[in-house]
Design a protein around this motif. Structure first.
Motif, PDB file in Angstrom:
ATOM      1  N   ARG A  76       0.817  -1.219   0.000  1.00  0.00           N
ATOM      2  CA  ARG A  76       0.000   0.000   0.000  1.00  0.00           C
ATOM      3  C   ARG A  76       0.845   1.260   0.000  1.00  0.00           C
ATOM      4  N   GLN A  77       2.100   1.133   0.441  1.00  0.00           N
ATOM      5  CA  GLN A  77       2.981   2.302   0.358  1.00  0.00           C
ATOM      6  C   GLN A  77       3.403   2.577  -1.079  1.00  0.00           C
ATOM      7  N   MET A  81      -4.020   5.789  -2.848  1.00  0.00           N
ATOM      8  CA  MET A  81      -5.419   5.627  -3.220  1.00  0.00           C
ATOM      9  C   MET A  81      -6.225   6.849  -2.808  1.00  0.00           C
ATOM     10  N   PHE A  83     -10.272   8.172  -2.493  1.00  0.00           N
ATOM     11  CA  PHE A  83     -11.613   7.593  -2.397  1.00  0.00           C
ATOM     12  C   PHE A  83     -12.685   8.572  -2.840  1.00  0.00           C
ATOM     13  N   ASN A  87     -12.580  10.698   2.774  1.00  0.00           N
ATOM     14  CA  ASN A  87     -12.065  10.018   3.967  1.00  0.00           C
ATOM     15  C   ASN A  87     -10.850  10.704   4.580  1.00  0.00           C
ATOM     16  N   LEU A  88     -10.875  12.037   4.614  1.00  0.00           N
ATOM     17  CA  LEU A  88      -9.814  12.722   5.353  1.00  0.00           C
ATOM     18  C   LEU A  88      -9.992  12.426   6.833  1.00  0.00           C
ATOM     19  N   PHE A  89      -8.878  12.408   7.570  1.00  0.00           N
ATOM     20  CA  PHE A  89      -8.975  12.154   9.007  1.00  0.00           C
ATOM     21  C   PHE A  89      -9.602  13.364   9.691  1.00  0.00           C
ATOM     22  N   LEU A 100       0.702  12.702   8.114  1.00  0.00           N
ATOM     23  CA  LEU A 100       0.539  11.504   8.954  1.00  0.00           C
ATOM     24  C   LEU A 100       1.244  10.270   8.391  1.00  0.00           C
ATOM     25  N   GLY A 101       1.050  10.009   7.093  1.00  0.00           N
ATOM     26  CA  GLY A 101       1.645   8.816   6.498  1.00  0.00           C
ATOM     27  C   GLY A 101       3.164   8.799   6.626  1.00  0.00           C
ATOM     28  N   VAL A 105       4.185   6.009   9.103  1.00  0.00           N
ATOM     29  CA  VAL A 105       4.507   4.796   8.351  1.00  0.00           C
ATOM     30  C   VAL A 105       5.985   4.780   7.976  1.00  0.00           C
ATOM     31  N   ARG A 149      -2.340  13.882   0.338  1.00  0.00           N
ATOM     32  CA  ARG A 149      -2.044  12.887   1.378  1.00  0.00           C
ATOM     33  C   ARG A 149      -1.494  11.602   0.745  1.00  0.00           C
ATOM     34  N   ALA A 150      -2.099  11.192  -0.361  1.00  0.00           N
ATOM     35  CA  ALA A 150      -1.613   9.981  -1.023  1.00  0.00           C
ATOM     36  C   ALA A 150      -0.232  10.213  -1.631  1.00  0.00           C
ATOM     37  N   MET A 153       3.305   9.857   0.281  1.00  0.00           N
ATOM     38  CA  MET A 153       4.007   8.590   0.476  1.00  0.00           C
ATOM     39  C   MET A 153       4.914   8.263  -0.703  1.00  0.00           C
TER      40      MET A 153
END
Ligand SMILES: Nc1ncnc2c1ncn2[C@@H]1O[C@H](COP(=O)(O)OP(=O)(O)OP(=O)(O)O)[C@@H](O)[C@H]1O
Ligand SMILES: [Mg+2]
Lengths: 241, 290
Positions: A76-77, A81, A83, A87-89, A100-101, A105, A149-150, A153
């Motif tokens: 997944r890194q 993805m 959506f 689906n933001l935190f 965050l990631g 991570v 955000r995606a 990473m």
């Protein structure tokens, strides 16, 4: 870059994916279209293993990733993805969402991660909103933060699952523009969308899925102007209207 | 502006009603004001017993409640599904060994029964009177440890703990389940592990969501601690009843009422203040407005 071989997925008695074989080369933008329930989202989720395929193989950069000895977190890194519902935190600001990631991570130092997050927010045109919480942003702004955000990473490829279909019409353009820029910069992308303008100008290839299989595949012009399959034709004429 | 005027009005009406009640009950006799001055310290000491029992029970109960809520909010895989997954994997040649399968099944089984036990615990406690639980705990404790010093306090705290554990379990379950599954999915899509998603995404949201109901729970438990009087814990109700029979019924009633109100209202206000101060837009229930 991304290759799938004969992917099958069942949900109980439902046979949702019935043998999907696809290849996306580096820098390609693949657009997937198809009626509701045809398995588009499930297929995207099989690529980053949010859903585990029952049968078939998923390759990223030539490595089969749906194997017991490969951690799905690692996979997944490699692929980001985005959506439909953003689906933001909810409890984090735009900046914290993006950072965050890398921090949690990749264990990047906080200031480094935040500097990079600022750059990414600027890149999606949201430098002024870094301290805003998701509830204070419009749908279009939230989705752009989700893209940043995606990207934070450093993914090798990006998956988009109907990124604009939850948006009010006036916000669709800004999100598609960000995606088009990303494509021009050479990002490998798989996009589920029914935005035909985007598909015809940005996509290198279009795939029509129905009933868990790929019914037709081709360049945008071929699919939209001269579909060979009867069902593709019916579907395309419905969404082009 | 208007609102504070209205609040003052509300308070005046309550004081007025209080004055009428006072007049009916104690008017001819008069309240003995000297009594308050002479005795407030005894009441303050007694209420410390209530606060201590409540706080111990609340904190230990929070540990229980969190685990119970967590157990009840997770979904477990049926064994049939695990076996069919294993079969699928074997066909593809991606299966891990039989021992891995055995571990998976064992873990699923344990989780399943832990969850059932948690369900039963919550049902049993929420479906029976707290009063009965206290008396039962006391009966058990005195039967097995008749000579233990402070056995009544101990039994009382145990009963309150077990009770609040079940209620807090429900609160935590609701809090955890309110955090949308899309949040977890987004976290996992970034590459966070199951536990990482829990720790960095679900818990920070769930814990904020449970602050108001847990505050209510603490206040409710504090009021319920008055029931410990029945198993002879020397707490404020005990003292006030004693005083009432010794010729100060109105004074002792006024004292205990004032003390309970002072503490509960203060707690509620302080928590409200911090909640408003640290509130995150879009998370939790918006504060009351007019
Ligand atoms: N986790 C799941 N459990 C059970 N059934 C599921 C699950 N996810 C999807 N399905 C079912 O699988 C089918 C395909 O779903 P999917 O979401 O992949 O379709 P889609 O092509 O993305 O549709 P849409 O355009 O509506 O998003 C649907 O019938 C759906 O109900
Ligand atoms: Mg979908």
């Amino acid at each position: 870059m991304i290759r799938t071989e004969d992917i099958h997925k069942h949900f109980g008695a439902l046979h949702v994916l019935r043998g999907i074989t696809l290849e996306v080369t580096r820098g390609d933008v693949l657009v997937i279209i198809g009626p509701s329930g045809s398995g588009k989202s499930t297929f995207l989720r099989c690529i980053n293993l949010l859903v585990r395929p029952d049968e078939g193989r998923v390759f990223i950069d030539g490595v089969q990733v749906n194997r017991a000895d490969i951690r799905p977190e690692w996979v997944r890194q490699q692929v980001g993805m985005v959506f439909q519902s953003f689906n933001l935190f909810t409890h984090l600001t735009a900046l914290e969402n993006v950072a965050l990631g890398p921090i949690r991570v990749k264990k990047a130092p906080r200031d480094e991660a935040e500097t990079k997050a600022r750059q990414l927010l600027a890149r999606v045109g949201l430098a002024a909103k870094e301290q805003s919480y998701p509830a204070e942003l419009s749908g279009g702004q939230q989705q752009r933060v989700a893209i940043a955000r995606a990207l934070a990473m450093d993914p090798k490829a990006m998956l988009f699952d109907e990124p604009t279909s939850a948006l009010d019409p006036e916000y669709i353009r800004e999100v598609l523009d960000v995606m088009a820029n990303l494509a021009h910069e050479g990002m490998t992308m798989i996009v589920v969308t029914h935005e035909m303008g985007f598909a015809s100008s940005v996509a290198s290839r279009i795939v029509f899925m129905d009933g868990g299989i790929i019914l037709e595949e081709g360049r945008p012009l071929d699919i939209f102007e001269h579909p060979k399959n009867e069902r593709t034709r019916a579907f395309v004429s419905k969404i082009l209207r | 502006m208007f609102r504070s005027v209205e609040s003052v009005l509300g308070i005046l009406i309550i004081i007025g009603a209080g004055a009428v009640v006072y007049d009916v009950l104690a008017g001819s006799r008069g309240l003995d004001l000297g009594y308050f001055q002479a005795n407030w310290l005894r009441y303050a000491r007694a209420v410390q017993v209530n606060l201590l029992a409540t706080s111990i029970a609340f904190v230990v109960g929070m540990g229980i409640g969190f685990l119970v809520g967590w157990a009840r909010s997770t979904r477990t895989q049926p064994i049939r599904k695990i076996l069919s997954d294993f079969h699928q994997a074997k066909v593809q040649g991606t299966a891990r060994g039989r021992s891995a399968l055995a571990v998976t099944i064992a873990v699923a089984g344990v989780r399943h029964y832990l969850r059932r036990i948690a369900d039963g615990y919550v049902e049993a406690i929420r479906g029976t009177p707290l009063f009965v639980q206290i008396i039962f705990a006391y009966a058990v404790a005195t039967t097995f440890y008749p000579r233990l010093a402070g056995v009544e306090f101990f039994a009382g705290v145990v009963a309150l703990t077990i009770n609040t554990g079940a209620y807090q379990g429900e609160t935590f379950r609701a809090g955890l389940q309110t955090v949308h599954t899309g949040q977890v999915e987004a976290a996992r899509a970034l590459g966070l592990s199951r536990w990482g998603a829990m720790r960095h995404v679900v818990l920070p949201q769930a814990l904020r969501l449970v602050v108001p109901p847990l505050t209510n729970e603490y206040i409710g438990l504090f009021k319920a601690s008055a029931l410990l009087y029945f198993i002879s814990v020397f707490e404020i109700t005990f003292l006030s009843k004693q005083e009432a029979y010794q010729g100060h019924p109105f004074e002792s009633f006024a004292m205990i009422t004032g003390i309970f109100l002072l503490i509960t209202v203060t707690i509620a206000r302080v928590v409200q203040y911090f909640e408003a101060r640290f509130r995150i837009p879009g998370l939790g229930i918006e504060p009351a407005r007019d």
